[in-house]
Enzyme design. Sequence first.
Site, PDB file in Angstrom:
ATOM      1  N   ARG A  13      -2.676  22.013 -14.585  1.00 60.11           N
ATOM      2  CA  ARG A  13      -1.537  21.052 -14.853  1.00 60.11           C
ATOM      3  C   ARG A  13      -1.532  20.730 -16.442  1.00 60.11           C
ATOM      4  NH1 ARG A  13       1.192  16.336 -11.404  1.00 60.11           N
ATOM      5  NH2 ARG A  13       2.369  15.365 -12.988  1.00 60.11           N
TER       6      ARG A  13
ATOM      7  N   GLU B 235      -4.167  17.680 -11.709  1.00 56.67           N
ATOM      8  CA  GLU B 235      -4.545  17.927 -12.958  1.00 56.67           C
ATOM      9  C   GLU B 235      -6.074  18.148 -13.222  1.00 56.67           C
ATOM     10  OE1 GLU B 235      -2.337  16.142 -16.419  1.00 56.67           O
ATOM     11  OE2 GLU B 235      -3.855  16.787 -17.535  1.00 56.67           O
TER      12      GLU B 235
ATOM     13  N   GLU C 260      10.917  18.941 -24.583  1.00 56.93           N
ATOM     14  CA  GLU C 260      10.150  19.241 -23.258  1.00 56.93           C
ATOM     15  C   GLU C 260      10.603  20.396 -22.628  1.00 56.93           C
ATOM     16  OE1 GLU C 260       7.320  17.935 -22.498  1.00 56.93           O
ATOM     17  OE2 GLU C 260       7.359  15.993 -23.471  1.00 56.93           O
TER      18      GLU C 260
ATOM     19  N   LYS D 212       3.346  11.554 -11.343  1.00 58.86           N
ATOM     20  CA  LYS D 212       2.550  10.870 -12.137  1.00 58.86           C
ATOM     21  C   LYS D 212       3.322   9.370 -12.564  1.00 58.86           C
ATOM     22  CE  LYS D 212      -0.280  14.026 -14.991  1.00 58.86           C
ATOM     23  NZ  LYS D 212      -0.473  14.275 -16.449  1.00 58.86           N
TER      24      LYS D 212
ATOM     25  N   ASN E  27       0.736  19.799 -21.137  1.00 60.52           N
ATOM     26  CA  ASN E  27       0.573  19.062 -22.500  1.00 60.52           C
ATOM     27  C   ASN E  27       0.655  19.829 -23.524  1.00 60.52           C
ATOM     28  OD1 ASN E  27       0.315  16.574 -20.758  1.00 60.52           O
ATOM     29  ND2 ASN E  27      -1.753  17.208 -20.265  1.00 60.52           N
TER      30      ASN E  27
ATOM     31  N   HIS F  55       0.937  18.048 -26.840  1.00 63.70           N
ATOM     32  CA  HIS F  55       0.764  16.692 -26.785  1.00 63.70           C
ATOM     33  C   HIS F  55      -0.361  16.015 -27.575  1.00 63.70           C
ATOM     34  CE1 HIS F  55       3.965  17.189 -24.114  1.00 63.70           C
ATOM     35  NE2 HIS F  55       3.956  16.088 -23.318  1.00 63.70           N
TER      36      HIS F  55
ATOM     37  N   ARG G 138       0.828  -1.138   0.050  1.00 65.03           N
ATOM     38  CA  ARG G 138      -0.066   0.090   0.123  1.00 65.03           C
ATOM     39  C   ARG G 138       0.945   1.263  -0.036  1.00 65.03           C
ATOM     40  NH1 ARG G 138      -2.795  -3.050   3.918  1.00 65.03           N
ATOM     41  NH2 ARG G 138      -4.511  -4.213   2.817  1.00 65.03           N
TER      42      ARG G 138
ATOM     43  N   HIS H 233       0.326  12.989 -29.577  1.00 62.10           N
ATOM     44  CA  HIS H 233      -0.182  11.336 -29.257  1.00 62.10           C
ATOM     45  C   HIS H 233      -0.823  11.070 -30.609  1.00 62.10           C
ATOM     46  CE1 HIS H 233      -0.520  12.225 -24.712  1.00 62.10           C
ATOM     47  NE2 HIS H 233       0.932  11.655 -25.132  1.00 62.10           N
TER      48      HIS H 233
ATOM     49  N   LYS I 124       8.014  23.235 -13.846  1.00 62.34           N
ATOM     50  CA  LYS I 124       7.177  21.965 -13.752  1.00 62.34           C
ATOM     51  C   LYS I 124       6.596  22.099 -12.366  1.00 62.34           C
ATOM     52  CE  LYS I 124       5.604  17.341 -14.326  1.00 62.34           C
ATOM     53  NZ  LYS I 124       5.853  16.250 -15.005  1.00 62.34           N
TER      54      LYS I 124
ATOM     55  N   HIS J  42       8.498  10.072 -28.096  1.00 61.06           N
ATOM     56  CA  HIS J  42       7.499  11.277 -27.837  1.00 61.06           C
ATOM     57  C   HIS J  42       7.947  12.546 -27.956  1.00 61.06           C
ATOM     58  CE1 HIS J  42       4.482  12.512 -24.902  1.00 61.06           C
ATOM     59  NE2 HIS J  42       5.500  13.126 -24.287  1.00 61.06           N
TER      60      HIS J  42
HETATM   61  P1  NAD Z   1      13.124   5.520 -21.815  1.00 60.51           P
HETATM   62  O1  NAD Z   1      12.917   5.367 -20.327  1.00 60.51           O
HETATM   63  O2  NAD Z   1      12.560   4.575 -22.901  1.00 60.51           O
HETATM   64  O3  NAD Z   1      14.403   5.741 -22.171  1.00 60.51           O
HETATM   65  C1  NAD Z   1      14.960   6.198 -23.583  1.00 60.51           C
HETATM   66  C2  NAD Z   1      16.195   5.262 -23.949  1.00 60.51           C
HETATM   67  O4  NAD Z   1      17.443   5.768 -23.226  1.00 60.51           O
HETATM   68  C3  NAD Z   1      16.024   3.663 -23.481  1.00 60.51           C
HETATM   69  O5  NAD Z   1      16.596   2.853 -24.429  1.00 60.51           O
HETATM   70  C4  NAD Z   1      17.049   3.819 -22.146  1.00 60.51           C
HETATM   71  O6  NAD Z   1      17.267   2.636 -21.854  1.00 60.51           O
HETATM   72  C5  NAD Z   1      18.064   4.711 -22.578  1.00 60.51           C
HETATM   73  N1  NAD Z   1      18.887   5.246 -21.539  1.00 60.51           N
HETATM   74  C6  NAD Z   1      18.262   5.838 -20.370  1.00 60.51           C
HETATM   75  N2  NAD Z   1      19.158   6.519 -19.621  1.00 60.51           N
HETATM   76  C7  NAD Z   1      20.376   6.442 -20.374  1.00 60.51           C
HETATM   77  C8  NAD Z   1      21.499   6.747 -20.138  1.00 60.51           C
HETATM   78  N3  NAD Z   1      22.005   7.714 -19.308  1.00 60.51           N
HETATM   79  N4  NAD Z   1      22.346   6.585 -21.236  1.00 60.51           N
HETATM   80  C9  NAD Z   1      22.145   5.797 -22.231  1.00 60.51           C
HETATM   81  N5  NAD Z   1      20.883   5.398 -22.603  1.00 60.51           N
HETATM   82  C10 NAD Z   1      20.182   5.483 -21.506  1.00 60.51           C
HETATM   83  O7  NAD Z   1      12.391   6.913 -22.384  1.00 60.51           O
HETATM   84  P2  NAD Z   1      12.254   8.274 -21.805  1.00 60.51           P
HETATM   85  O8  NAD Z   1      12.036   9.140 -23.071  1.00 60.51           O
HETATM   86  O9  NAD Z   1      13.033   8.675 -20.599  1.00 60.51           O
HETATM   87  O10 NAD Z   1      10.838   8.148 -21.123  1.00 60.51           O
HETATM   88  C11 NAD Z   1       9.408   7.745 -21.843  1.00 60.51           C
HETATM   89  C12 NAD Z   1       8.524   7.611 -20.809  1.00 60.51           C
HETATM   90  O11 NAD Z   1       8.424   8.320 -19.853  1.00 60.51           O
HETATM   91  C13 NAD Z   1       7.124   7.052 -21.417  1.00 60.51           C
HETATM   92  O12 NAD Z   1       6.831   5.787 -21.027  1.00 60.51           O
HETATM   93  C14 NAD Z   1       6.325   7.996 -21.223  1.00 60.51           C
HETATM   94  O13 NAD Z   1       4.894   7.562 -20.889  1.00 60.51           O
HETATM   95  C15 NAD Z   1       6.649   8.615 -19.678  1.00 60.51           C
HETATM   96  N6  NAD Z   1       6.428   9.886 -19.348  1.00 60.51           N
HETATM   97  C16 NAD Z   1       5.936  10.095 -17.914  1.00 60.51           C
HETATM   98  C17 NAD Z   1       5.690  11.417 -17.581  1.00 60.51           C
HETATM   99  C18 NAD Z   1       5.447  11.587 -16.254  1.00 60.51           C
HETATM  100  O14 NAD Z   1       4.917  12.812 -15.970  1.00 60.51           O
HETATM  101  N7  NAD Z   1       5.311  10.496 -15.355  1.00 60.51           N
HETATM  102  C19 NAD Z   1       6.181  12.419 -18.370  1.00 60.51           C
HETATM  103  C20 NAD Z   1       6.601  12.394 -19.733  1.00 60.51           C
HETATM  104  C21 NAD Z   1       6.679  10.875 -20.222  1.00 60.51           C
HETATM  105  N1  GLY Z   2       3.911  15.210 -18.303  1.00 60.27           N
HETATM  106  C1  GLY Z   2       2.803  15.944 -17.871  1.00 60.27           C
HETATM  107  C2  GLY Z   2       2.559  16.013 -16.259  1.00 60.27           C
HETATM  108  O1  GLY Z   2       3.420  15.730 -15.672  1.00 60.27           O
HETATM  109  O2  GLY Z   2       1.571  16.550 -15.941  1.00 60.27           O
END
Ligand code: NAD
Ligand code: GLY
Length: 366
Positions: free
Chosen positions: A243, A239, A187, A145, A247, A250, A123, A254, A229, A267
Amino acid sequence: MSVLMHTLHVELGERSYPVYIGRDLLADSQLLASHVSGSQVVIVSNETVAPLYMDRVKAALGPRKRLTEVVLPDGEQYKTLATLSDIFDQVMAAGHNRTTTFVALGGGVVGDITGFAAACYQRGVNFVQIPTTLLAQVDSSVGGKTAVNHPLGKNMIGAFYQPAAVLIDTNTLQTLPPRELAAGLAEVIKYGLISDEPFYRWLQLDMPKLLAREEAALAEAIERSCSNKAQVVSADEREGGIRAILNLGHTFGHAIETAQGYGQWLHGEAVAVGMVLALELSARRGVVARDEVESLRALLRAAGLPVEPPADMTPAVFLELMGRDKKVVDGTLRLVLLEGVGSACIVDDVADEELISLLESHLSRA
Ligand code: NAD
Ligand code: GLY
């Protein structure tokens, strides 16, 4: 030796937490120890990041009664309930109790799934984010998130669950592939557009320093992004309103990601095109100077990002996919537009004809 360059706070009452930015922070034992209470730790990473950074984090944590490394396969396609279940299997088998801390070491995929695992395990257990992509450092690790994907929709199963701290080690960006760096820059540029015009103007001047991965410039860009942020998240954690400005671009983005199949366009690349479309729409409505659209294109191109949608998309496909967006409320599409550089607004009066005309002009340029 670690060097702490900036510390900022996400203000959320009793769920407030610090965001540390600096060099070699993932190897800073004191900083980690101050947020990893108890003697049990689970570090979740993936098969790309673990070989690069796991040993340093383990060394910084020092001897623990129970330390479990969970190394996931790399990729968005593993951000699933099945992977979440694998995490729980390993954590349970190792005998972790409620005093354990989950540490997310990786990009947004690792951060999102680890955060959700921490929210659910017994939990809710303590949770620290060590984001290693620029996108994760400026966006996904801050704000709470967490989620996994469902076959019928991205990020559909999740929770708001804030970390105890975010440790951003700018050194990790030195190993990041150039395309991933550019995706994170989309971003970064977004924050300038939605809430920080001076930052945006600085980015227009200093983009070459960021592309050259100069440490001070990266730390500055991350700090400004996270501060922007943090302010928005503090005002609207779940949100309910403001918030949504995070986006910008986005909804268009998307649609591109879905039409092309996830993984074809990153993305951040899709968001870059989405921001051009949002700014162009704002210019067509007469609230933003036309020059700003050209300036944004130039900035995105300089960052190595695309500025036009894929040529094989049609306005009809865009409209269909945008209609499925999470921001559609009771059949009304809500879009983030700009009132000017540094000032975002949310509108719900964009007619289909307006979108079709906008998309037709861009698809003919692609
Ligand atoms: P990712 O986590 O897939 O990383 C991108 C690539 O880089 C992967 O292959 C990873 O293994 C590699 N990598 C990571 N760090 C590295 C480093 N220091 N050196 C070499 N390679 C490295 O992608 P991302 O762009 O970091 O994140 C995308 C994800 O984030 C999506 O799932 C998206 O939905 C999510 N997201 C969440 C929020 C939120 O608010 N929670 C906001 C935006 C995106
Ligand atoms: N990435 C959008 C948010 O965190 O709200």
